[in-house]
Design a protein around this motif. Sequence first.
Motif, mmCIF file in Angstrom:
data_model
loop_
_atom_site.group_PDB
_atom_site.id
_atom_site.type_symbol
_atom_site.label_atom_id
_atom_site.label_comp_id
_atom_site.label_asym_id
_atom_site.label_seq_id
_atom_site.Cartn_x
_atom_site.Cartn_y
_atom_site.Cartn_z
ATOM 1 N N ASP A 45 18.493 8.742 44.384
ATOM 2 C CA ASP A 45 17.588 7.717 43.652
ATOM 3 C C ASP A 45 16.674 7.142 44.444
ATOM 4 O O ASP A 45 16.274 7.673 45.879
ATOM 5 C CB ASP A 45 18.676 6.365 43.382
ATOM 6 C CG ASP A 45 19.222 5.612 44.451
ATOM 7 O OD1 ASP A 45 19.104 6.122 45.686
ATOM 8 O OD2 ASP A 45 19.869 4.740 44.194
ATOM 9 N N GLU A 46 15.693 6.341 43.743
ATOM 10 C CA GLU A 46 14.480 6.021 44.546
ATOM 11 C C GLU A 46 13.598 7.002 45.284
ATOM 12 O O GLU A 46 13.005 6.655 46.050
ATOM 13 C CB GLU A 46 14.916 4.859 45.463
ATOM 14 C CG GLU A 46 15.447 3.748 44.643
ATOM 15 C CD GLU A 46 15.540 2.335 45.701
ATOM 16 O OE1 GLU A 46 15.057 1.489 45.447
ATOM 17 O OE2 GLU A 46 16.401 2.525 46.935
ATOM 18 N N SER A 47 13.515 8.241 44.461
ATOM 19 C CA SER A 47 12.754 9.392 45.049
ATOM 20 C C SER A 47 11.291 8.976 44.624
ATOM 21 O O SER A 47 10.923 8.372 43.474
ATOM 22 C CB SER A 47 13.170 10.564 44.403
ATOM 23 O OG SER A 47 14.593 11.055 44.948
ATOM 24 N N ASN A 48 10.447 9.472 45.169
ATOM 25 C CA ASN A 48 8.911 9.444 45.046
ATOM 26 C C ASN A 48 8.518 10.435 44.180
ATOM 27 O O ASN A 48 7.851 11.572 44.754
ATOM 28 C CB ASN A 48 8.214 9.727 46.710
ATOM 29 C CG ASN A 48 6.921 8.973 46.453
ATOM 30 O OD1 ASN A 48 6.220 8.188 45.199
ATOM 31 N ND2 ASN A 48 6.050 9.243 47.361
ATOM 32 N N LEU A 49 8.743 10.354 42.786
ATOM 33 C CA LEU A 49 8.317 11.406 41.963
ATOM 34 C C LEU A 49 7.380 11.178 41.140
ATOM 35 O O LEU A 49 6.959 9.923 40.975
ATOM 36 C CB LEU A 49 9.561 11.574 41.134
ATOM 37 C CG LEU A 49 10.917 12.161 41.447
ATOM 38 C CD1 LEU A 49 11.954 12.099 40.230
ATOM 39 C CD2 LEU A 49 10.951 13.302 41.880
ATOM 40 N N TYR A 50 6.313 12.092 40.984
ATOM 41 C CA TYR A 50 5.461 11.948 39.945
ATOM 42 C C TYR A 50 5.285 12.871 38.856
ATOM 43 O O TYR A 50 5.826 13.855 39.014
ATOM 44 C CB TYR A 50 3.834 12.326 40.775
ATOM 45 C CG TYR A 50 3.544 11.260 41.869
ATOM 46 C CD1 TYR A 50 2.553 10.316 41.428
ATOM 47 C CD2 TYR A 50 4.174 11.184 42.906
ATOM 48 C CE1 TYR A 50 2.191 9.122 42.535
ATOM 49 C CE2 TYR A 50 3.759 10.213 43.906
ATOM 50 C CZ TYR A 50 2.869 9.153 43.709
ATOM 51 O OH TYR A 50 2.699 8.342 44.406
ATOM 52 N N PHE A 51 5.030 12.554 37.684
ATOM 53 C CA PHE A 51 4.919 13.540 36.535
ATOM 54 C C PHE A 51 3.323 13.204 35.696
ATOM 55 O O PHE A 51 3.209 12.118 35.506
ATOM 56 C CB PHE A 51 6.000 13.222 35.599
ATOM 57 C CG PHE A 51 6.283 14.302 34.487
ATOM 58 C CD1 PHE A 51 6.253 15.634 34.659
ATOM 59 C CD2 PHE A 51 6.281 13.512 33.259
ATOM 60 C CE1 PHE A 51 6.309 16.478 33.669
ATOM 61 C CE2 PHE A 51 6.464 14.462 32.151
ATOM 62 C CZ PHE A 51 6.565 15.828 32.280
ATOM 63 N N LYS A 52 2.861 14.518 35.493
ATOM 64 C CA LYS A 52 1.544 14.101 34.964
ATOM 65 C C LYS A 52 0.577 13.195 35.884
ATOM 66 O O LYS A 52 -0.359 12.511 35.416
ATOM 67 C CB LYS A 52 1.698 13.613 33.443
ATOM 68 C CG LYS A 52 2.377 14.562 32.528
ATOM 69 C CD LYS A 52 2.449 13.952 31.098
ATOM 70 C CE LYS A 52 3.279 14.736 30.274
ATOM 71 N NZ LYS A 52 3.365 14.030 28.642
ATOM 72 N N GLY A 53 0.823 13.454 36.989
ATOM 73 C CA GLY A 53 -0.156 12.629 37.930
ATOM 74 C C GLY A 53 0.503 11.085 38.046
ATOM 75 O O GLY A 53 -0.531 10.483 38.817
ATOM 76 N N LYS A 54 1.108 10.799 37.439
ATOM 77 C CA LYS A 54 1.620 9.298 37.757
ATOM 78 C C LYS A 54 3.113 9.031 37.920
ATOM 79 O O LYS A 54 4.030 10.030 37.691
ATOM 80 C CB LYS A 54 1.436 8.759 36.103
ATOM 81 C CG LYS A 54 0.040 8.607 35.897
ATOM 82 C CD LYS A 54 -0.222 8.250 34.360
ATOM 83 C CE LYS A 54 -1.683 8.255 34.062
ATOM 84 N NZ LYS A 54 -1.781 7.887 32.664
ATOM 85 N N ASN A 55 3.303 7.888 38.412
ATOM 86 C CA ASN A 55 4.599 7.503 38.682
ATOM 87 C C ASN A 55 5.059 6.244 38.163
ATOM 88 O O ASN A 55 5.737 5.367 38.811
ATOM 89 C CB ASN A 55 5.313 7.761 40.102
ATOM 90 C CG ASN A 55 4.572 6.723 41.074
ATOM 91 O OD1 ASN A 55 3.570 5.885 40.718
ATOM 92 N ND2 ASN A 55 4.810 6.603 42.457
ATOM 93 N N ASP A 56 4.617 5.827 37.160
ATOM 94 C CA ASP A 56 4.607 4.568 36.685
ATOM 95 C C ASP A 56 5.801 4.263 35.363
ATOM 96 O O ASP A 56 5.846 3.398 34.903
ATOM 97 C CB ASP A 56 3.206 4.028 35.831
ATOM 98 C CG ASP A 56 2.911 5.164 34.862
ATOM 99 O OD1 ASP A 56 3.304 6.038 34.714
ATOM 100 O OD2 ASP A 56 1.943 4.560 33.958
ATOM 101 N N LYS A 57 6.553 5.466 35.542
ATOM 102 C CA LYS A 57 7.797 5.461 34.327
ATOM 103 C C LYS A 57 8.796 5.932 35.075
ATOM 104 O O LYS A 57 8.921 6.621 36.029
ATOM 105 C CB LYS A 57 7.427 6.413 33.169
ATOM 106 C CG LYS A 57 6.352 6.116 32.330
ATOM 107 C CD LYS A 57 6.411 7.077 31.249
ATOM 108 C CE LYS A 57 5.188 7.489 30.813
ATOM 109 N NZ LYS A 57 5.187 8.289 29.527
ATOM 110 N N PRO A 58 10.146 5.620 34.456
ATOM 111 C CA PRO A 58 11.260 6.220 34.945
ATOM 112 C C PRO A 58 11.239 7.811 34.941
ATOM 113 O O PRO A 58 10.956 8.247 33.729
ATOM 114 C CB PRO A 58 12.501 5.595 34.089
ATOM 115 C CG PRO A 58 11.921 4.362 33.811
ATOM 116 C CD PRO A 58 10.256 4.719 33.493
ATOM 117 N N LEU A 59 11.650 8.501 35.957
ATOM 118 C CA LEU A 59 11.663 10.137 35.975
ATOM 119 C C LEU A 59 12.828 10.493 36.596
ATOM 120 O O LEU A 59 13.335 10.037 37.268
ATOM 121 C CB LEU A 59 10.321 10.658 36.642
ATOM 122 C CG LEU A 59 9.154 9.961 36.402
ATOM 123 C CD1 LEU A 59 8.093 10.451 37.412
ATOM 124 C CD2 LEU A 59 8.744 10.745 35.264
ATOM 125 N N ALA A 60 13.325 11.922 36.148
ATOM 126 C CA ALA A 60 14.328 12.329 36.769
ATOM 127 C C ALA A 60 14.060 13.863 36.730
ATOM 128 O O ALA A 60 13.511 14.458 35.706
ATOM 129 C CB ALA A 60 15.747 12.219 35.934
#
Length: 114
Positions: A45-60
């Motif tokens: 948990d609490e990984s530094n993930l980015y999706f579509k250049g952003k990390n402003d939403k919950p991701l998995a």
Amino acid sequence: MPYISTKTNVKLSKDQSEAIKTKLGKAIELLPGKSENWLMVAFEDESNLYFKGKNDKPLAFVEVKLFGKASRDAYNHLTREITNILRDELNIQPDCIYVKYEEVSNWGWNGSNF
């Protein structure tokens, strides 16, 4: 011998981890011949993930590894269930979840290989 690893940018409580683990234990049965009896589960948990250049939403990002093979249809059912579990437990929307499958032909356990 399935293994499911979930990496997310969400902080998981002990209760959430336990609930997800239990639900994944039931979901793995969507793959023929697989059960919770051989399932290993991991969470980051609490990984530094980015999706579509952003990390402003919950991701998995979820990795499912298994000894042997399963059908595309079985994988589709499991993907649907995994995304439902993460949506219900962590409020991660299905379009913010990647699920990767890996079929393994050599798997070791208890000092030898299957």
